[in-house]
Design a protein around this motif. Structure first.
Motif, PDB file in Angstrom:
ATOM      1  N   LEU A   1      -9.115  -0.125  -2.100  1.00 32.55           N
ATOM      2  CA  LEU A   1      -9.762   1.167  -2.219  1.00 32.55           C
ATOM      3  C   LEU A   1      -8.853   2.101  -3.016  1.00 32.55           C
ATOM      4  O   LEU A   1      -7.632   1.929  -3.032  1.00 32.55           O
ATOM      5  CB  LEU A   1     -10.009   1.759  -0.832  1.00 32.55           C
ATOM      6  N   PRO A   2      -9.407   3.100  -3.677  1.00 33.74           N
ATOM      7  CA  PRO A   2      -8.567   4.065  -4.404  1.00 33.74           C
ATOM      8  C   PRO A   2      -7.571   4.729  -3.463  1.00 33.74           C
ATOM      9  O   PRO A   2      -7.883   5.038  -2.305  1.00 33.74           O
ATOM     10  CB  PRO A   2      -9.588   5.080  -4.934  1.00 33.74           C
ATOM     11  N   ALA A   3      -6.344   4.914  -3.940  1.00 26.23           N
ATOM     12  CA  ALA A   3      -5.278   5.500  -3.133  1.00 26.23           C
ATOM     13  C   ALA A   3      -5.053   6.946  -3.541  1.00 26.23           C
ATOM     14  O   ALA A   3      -5.504   7.403  -4.593  1.00 26.23           O
ATOM     15  CB  ALA A   3      -3.991   4.691  -3.305  1.00 26.23           C
ATOM     16  N   GLY A   4      -4.326   7.674  -2.699  1.00 28.78           N
ATOM     17  CA  GLY A   4      -3.926   9.029  -3.018  1.00 28.78           C
ATOM     18  C   GLY A   4      -4.729  10.099  -2.300  1.00 28.78           C
ATOM     19  O   GLY A   4      -5.795   9.843  -1.727  1.00 28.78           O
ATOM     20  N   GLU A   5      -4.199  11.323  -2.343  1.00 34.44           N
ATOM     21  CA  GLU A   5      -4.809  12.440  -1.627  1.00 34.44           C
ATOM     22  C   GLU A   5      -6.190  12.782  -2.168  1.00 34.44           C
ATOM     23  O   GLU A   5      -7.134  13.010  -1.390  1.00 34.44           O
ATOM     24  CB  GLU A   5      -3.893  13.662  -1.706  1.00 34.44           C
ATOM     25  N   ALA A   6      -6.339  12.815  -3.480  1.00 33.98           N
ATOM     26  CA  ALA A   6      -7.643  13.152  -4.053  1.00 33.98           C
ATOM     27  C   ALA A   6      -8.693  12.127  -3.647  1.00 33.98           C
ATOM     28  O   ALA A   6      -9.838  12.477  -3.312  1.00 33.98           O
ATOM     29  CB  ALA A   6      -7.538  13.234  -5.576  1.00 33.98           C
ATOM     30  N   ALA A   7      -8.322  10.851  -3.637  1.00 32.66           N
ATOM     31  CA  ALA A   7      -9.255   9.797  -3.233  1.00 32.66           C
ATOM     32  C   ALA A   7      -9.628   9.950  -1.765  1.00 32.66           C
ATOM     33  O   ALA A   7     -10.775   9.696  -1.370  1.00 32.66           O
ATOM     34  CB  ALA A   7      -8.636   8.428  -3.486  1.00 32.66           C
TER      35      ALA A   7
ATOM     36  N   SER B   1      -8.826   4.842   7.319  1.00 33.13           N
ATOM     37  CA  SER B   1      -7.646   4.374   8.049  1.00 33.13           C
ATOM     38  C   SER B   1      -6.417   4.232   7.154  1.00 33.13           C
ATOM     39  O   SER B   1      -5.300   4.553   7.572  1.00 33.13           O
ATOM     40  CB  SER B   1      -7.945   3.056   8.765  1.00 33.13           C
ATOM     41  N   GLU B   2      -6.591   3.741   5.932  1.00 34.86           N
ATOM     42  CA  GLU B   2      -5.444   3.637   5.021  1.00 34.86           C
ATOM     43  C   GLU B   2      -4.891   5.020   4.698  1.00 34.86           C
ATOM     44  O   GLU B   2      -3.675   5.232   4.690  1.00 34.86           O
ATOM     45  CB  GLU B   2      -5.859   2.945   3.720  1.00 34.86           C
ATOM     46  N   HIS B   3      -5.784   5.950   4.395  1.00 33.47           N
ATOM     47  CA  HIS B   3      -5.340   7.295   4.041  1.00 33.47           C
ATOM     48  C   HIS B   3      -4.598   7.950   5.197  1.00 33.47           C
ATOM     49  O   HIS B   3      -3.598   8.652   4.993  1.00 33.47           O
ATOM     50  CB  HIS B   3      -6.545   8.147   3.642  1.00 33.47           C
ATOM     51  N   LEU B   4      -5.070   7.725   6.422  1.00 36.38           N
ATOM     52  CA  LEU B   4      -4.373   8.265   7.591  1.00 36.38           C
ATOM     53  C   LEU B   4      -3.025   7.577   7.796  1.00 36.38           C
ATOM     54  O   LEU B   4      -2.023   8.229   8.112  1.00 36.38           O
ATOM     55  CB  LEU B   4      -5.236   8.090   8.836  1.00 36.38           C
ATOM     56  N   ALA B   5      -2.991   6.259   7.629  1.00 30.62           N
ATOM     57  CA  ALA B   5      -1.749   5.526   7.841  1.00 30.62           C
ATOM     58  C   ALA B   5      -0.651   5.968   6.882  1.00 30.62           C
ATOM     59  O   ALA B   5       0.533   5.977   7.244  1.00 30.62           O
ATOM     60  CB  ALA B   5      -1.999   4.025   7.696  1.00 30.62           C
ATOM     61  N   LEU B   6      -1.017   6.326   5.661  1.00 23.60           N
ATOM     62  CA  LEU B   6      -0.034   6.753   4.661  1.00 23.60           C
ATOM     63  C   LEU B   6       0.085   8.266   4.572  1.00 23.60           C
ATOM     64  O   LEU B   6       0.870   8.767   3.767  1.00 23.60           O
ATOM     65  CB  LEU B   6      -0.414   6.190   3.288  1.00 23.60           C
ATOM     66  N   GLY B   7      -0.682   8.978   5.381  1.00 25.14           N
ATOM     67  CA  GLY B   7      -0.593  10.433   5.366  1.00 25.14           C
ATOM     68  C   GLY B   7      -1.136  11.053   4.095  1.00 25.14           C
ATOM     69  O   GLY B   7      -0.698  12.137   3.693  1.00 25.14           O
ATOM     70  N   GLU B   8      -2.083  10.405   3.459  1.00 27.92           N
ATOM     71  CA  GLU B   8      -2.698  10.988   2.265  1.00 27.92           C
ATOM     72  C   GLU B   8      -3.713  12.059   2.635  1.00 27.92           C
ATOM     73  O   GLU B   8      -4.148  12.831   1.775  1.00 27.92           O
ATOM     74  CB  GLU B   8      -3.346   9.879   1.428  1.00 27.92           C
ATOM     75  N   ILE B   9      -4.056  12.108   3.889  1.00 25.23           N
ATOM     76  CA  ILE B   9      -4.842  13.188   4.467  1.00 25.23           C
ATOM     77  C   ILE B   9      -4.432  13.269   5.933  1.00 25.23           C
ATOM     78  O   ILE B   9      -4.029  12.263   6.521  1.00 25.23           O
ATOM     79  CB  ILE B   9      -6.365  12.930   4.318  1.00 25.23           C
ATOM     80  N   SER B  10      -4.499  14.440   6.519  1.00 22.95           N
ATOM     81  CA  SER B  10      -4.065  14.593   7.905  1.00 22.95           C
ATOM     82  C   SER B  10      -5.254  14.497   8.853  1.00 22.95           C
ATOM     83  O   SER B  10      -6.387  14.835   8.479  1.00 22.95           O
ATOM     84  CB  SER B  10      -3.367  15.944   8.101  1.00 22.95           C
TER      85      SER B  10
ATOM     86  N   ARG C   1       0.833  -1.211   0.000  1.00 21.06           N
ATOM     87  CA  ARG C   1       0.000   0.000   0.000  1.00 21.06           C
ATOM     88  C   ARG C   1       0.863   1.256   0.000  1.00 21.06           C
ATOM     89  O   ARG C   1       0.505   2.272  -0.623  1.00 21.06           O
ATOM     90  CB  ARG C   1      -0.914  -0.024   1.229  1.00 21.06           C
ATOM     91  N   LEU C   2       2.017   1.213   0.653  1.00 25.34           N
ATOM     92  CA  LEU C   2       2.955   2.327   0.621  1.00 25.34           C
ATOM     93  C   LEU C   2       3.406   2.604  -0.808  1.00 25.34           C
ATOM     94  O   LEU C   2       3.530   3.761  -1.230  1.00 25.34           O
ATOM     95  CB  LEU C   2       4.157   2.015   1.507  1.00 25.34           C
ATOM     96  N   GLY C   3       3.624   1.550  -1.574  1.00 24.59           N
ATOM     97  CA  GLY C   3       4.003   1.730  -2.972  1.00 24.59           C
ATOM     98  C   GLY C   3       2.935   2.452  -3.773  1.00 24.59           C
ATOM     99  O   GLY C   3       3.237   3.316  -4.608  1.00 24.59           O
ATOM    100  N   ARG C   4       1.669   2.119  -3.524  1.00 23.76           N
ATOM    101  CA  ARG C   4       0.574   2.804  -4.222  1.00 23.76           C
ATOM    102  C   ARG C   4       0.514   4.273  -3.826  1.00 23.76           C
ATOM    103  O   ARG C   4       0.273   5.151  -4.658  1.00 23.76           O
ATOM    104  CB  ARG C   4      -0.756   2.127  -3.908  1.00 23.76           C
ATOM    105  N   ALA C   5       0.712   4.561  -2.540  1.00 20.12           N
ATOM    106  CA  ALA C   5       0.694   5.949  -2.080  1.00 20.12           C
ATOM    107  C   ALA C   5       1.812   6.751  -2.738  1.00 20.12           C
ATOM    108  O   ALA C   5       1.608   7.902  -3.162  1.00 20.12           O
ATOM    109  CB  ALA C   5       0.840   5.993  -0.559  1.00 20.12           C
ATOM    110  N   LEU C   6       2.993   6.142  -2.829  1.00 13.22           N
ATOM    111  CA  LEU C   6       4.129   6.818  -3.439  1.00 13.22           C
ATOM    112  C   LEU C   6       3.874   7.089  -4.924  1.00 13.22           C
ATOM    113  O   LEU C   6       4.168   8.182  -5.429  1.00 13.22           O
ATOM    114  CB  LEU C   6       5.389   5.962  -3.265  1.00 13.22           C
ATOM    115  N   GLU C   7       3.323   6.114  -5.631  1.00 14.65           N
ATOM    116  CA  GLU C   7       3.006   6.312  -7.049  1.00 14.65           C
ATOM    117  C   GLU C   7       1.998   7.435  -7.243  1.00 14.65           C
ATOM    118  O   GLU C   7       2.136   8.261  -8.157  1.00 14.65           O
ATOM    119  CB  GLU C   7       2.472   5.020  -7.647  1.00 14.65           C
TER     120      GLU C   7
END
Length: 466
Positions: free
Chosen positions: A198-204, A235-244, A48-54
């Motif tokens: 689930l869709p990854a990234g800040e916009a998602a 929870s995924e978005h918080l864990a990867l910091g895609e949203i604060s 999942r970290l790889g998806r966030a980075l991409e």
């Protein structure tokens, strides 16, 4: 001046203090370092970290026309030379206060030495700086309710807007984010997980939060139902910091202020955000929380180590429908409903009397929303050895839990006999050769025996502790 943005988590533009500071310095070079600590992370969370980075790399390219720099090795070996190469005056990072991250930061400081380049750490992973939330005696809170009250009184820190203009340096090196292999140890499980993710990234993250808030009035009544899509999925978005968490708090509070019909649901949702916050404040006060019982006397509790029943548990072969359904969900999707997590953890630590750290390690390897603080605190909470923990004698009955929260067996049927079961079979090694799931005919007796065994162990433990 130029600077380096050292990426660890916090793959976002909004409320990113390190990015804001780096942009203020001048042209910025974002750098992600694939180090040994990241390689040692659980497989699903690495994937999942790889998806966030991409996603962040793609968004960075849209915003700046450049890609991020991707390096493999240790930050202490790589960043000082890179800083000298581009003439950087500073390295900025959002702090992620784990033991491994702190070790990497300390090593980098030693490598930088007394030279002009300094590592600057910024807040952003939490709602509020821990120094602002202390007991009357000046210590850390050990009980959730007064902690939550103190945070609400102090008020979360204010989120930052995204930088209006970013001056970016060209990426250094030919490797791109999408070319890193993050989880080779997942084998065919990665392909299955990709279909369920689930869709990854800040916009998602922002889109999902907005959709959840619109339906938040149903949250208090349905949040414990694994057969209903009623949780936030943040929870995924918080864990990867895609949203604060600060942005989540601000957005949810604003909407509740505008529409009173949302207030009750938002209040309950924010209490869950505070529970995550509590976990991180505890981890800061007790960094060994993933290895050592918070309550020191519980180090003597007679939990079993690795054993055949625990292995069957990890393979979703307990014969207990709700437990196996939850473990299959986690293997296929990288997620597990929170109510089911408690039941699954209770079964391992109480009915099977197995050490909570075995369960913690399995979750760490399997969850895409793995969070080191929440994972450690929640396992200790269920096992009864953590701060403000559920008493050990609170032993979940999986069949009663299923009847209450999955009354039509939609969740269990999906993962045990339906499409979810098919997906799960695609992920398991051929050597498992799992049979079709069958509920144990004597499950009532098994549940009763396990409960009695757990209570007997607790009684003996209490007697020996006197």
């Amino acid at each position: 001046m130029t600077s380096i943005l050292w990426l660890c988590r916090d793959f976002r533009f909004d409320d990113n203090a390190a990015l804001t500071a780096a942009v203020r310095d001048g042209p910025v070079l974002p750098v992600f370092v694939m180090d040994a600590a990241t390689r040692a992370q659980g497989a699903a969370s690495r994937w999942r970290l790889g998806r966030a980075l991409e996603c962040f790399d793609a968004a960075w390219q849209v915003r700046t026309g450049e890609n991020i720099t991707v390096l493999e090795g240790e930050a202490a070996d790589l960043l000082p030379g890179l800083a000298a190469r581009i003439g950087a005056s500073a390295i900025h990072q959002n702090d992620w206060p784990t033991t491994a991250t702190k070790a990497a930061q300390d090593a980098l400081r030693r490598a930088l030495g007394p030279g002009p380049v300094r590592l600057h750490l910024h807040e952003g992973h939490l709602l509020i700086h821990p120094a602002r939330v202390k007991t009357g005696a000046g210590g850390s809170f050990r009980v959730y309710t007064p902690f939550a009250r103190a945070v609400r009184v102090a008020g979360p820190d204010r989120p930052l807007p995204p930088p209006a203009i970013i001056s970016a340096l060209p990426a250094i090196g030919a490797r791109r984010a999408g070319e890193l292999t993050f989880a080779p140890d997942m084998y065919r499980g990665a392909a299955v997980l990709a279909k369920q993710a689930l869709p990854a990234g800040e916009a998602a993250a922002f889109a999902r939060l907005a959709d959840f808030i619109a339906h938040v009035p149903d949250y208090p009544a349905h949040r414990d139902r694994p057969d209903i899509d009623a949780t936030s999925g943040m929870s995924e978005h918080l864990a990867l910091g895609e949203i604060s968490p600060r942005r989540i708090w601000a957005m949810a509070s604003l909407r509740a202020g505008i529409d009173p019909a949302l207030a009750s649901g938002v209040e309950k949702f924010l209490s869950e955000i505070l529970w995550r916050e509590f976990a991180w404040h505890l981890l800061l006060a007790f960094p060994q929380m993933a290895e050592t019982p918070w309550r020191a006397d519980w180090a003597r509790f007679p939990w079993l180590g690795a054993n055949p029943a625990a292995l069957a548990w990890s393979r979703a072969e307990t014969g207990i429908a709700l437990v196996d359904a939850g473990l299959r969900e986690m293997r296929v999707t990288g997620r597990m409903h929170n109510r089911v997590r408690m039941v699954v953890a209770s079964w391992l630590t109480k009915h099977l009397l197995t050490d909570w750290r075995i369960g913690l390690a399995h979750f760490e390897d399997s969850l895409t929303d793995w969070d080191p603080a929440a994972n450690a605190m929640n396992w200790q909470w269920v096992a009864g050895c953590g701060p403000d923990a559920s008493p050990f004698f609170r032993i979940f009955n999986p069949e009663k839990q299923a009847a209450s929260f999955d009354p039509k067996s939609l969740y269990r049927d999906h993962w045990l006999t339906g499409e979810g079961a098919k997906a799960w079979r695609e992920t398991v090694p051929a050597s498992w050769n799992p049979p079709e799931h069958r509920a144990l005919p004597d499950s009532a007796a098994l549940l009763d025996q396990g409960r009695k065994r757990a209570l007997s162990a607790l009684e003996a433990f209490n007697r020996n502790s006197q």
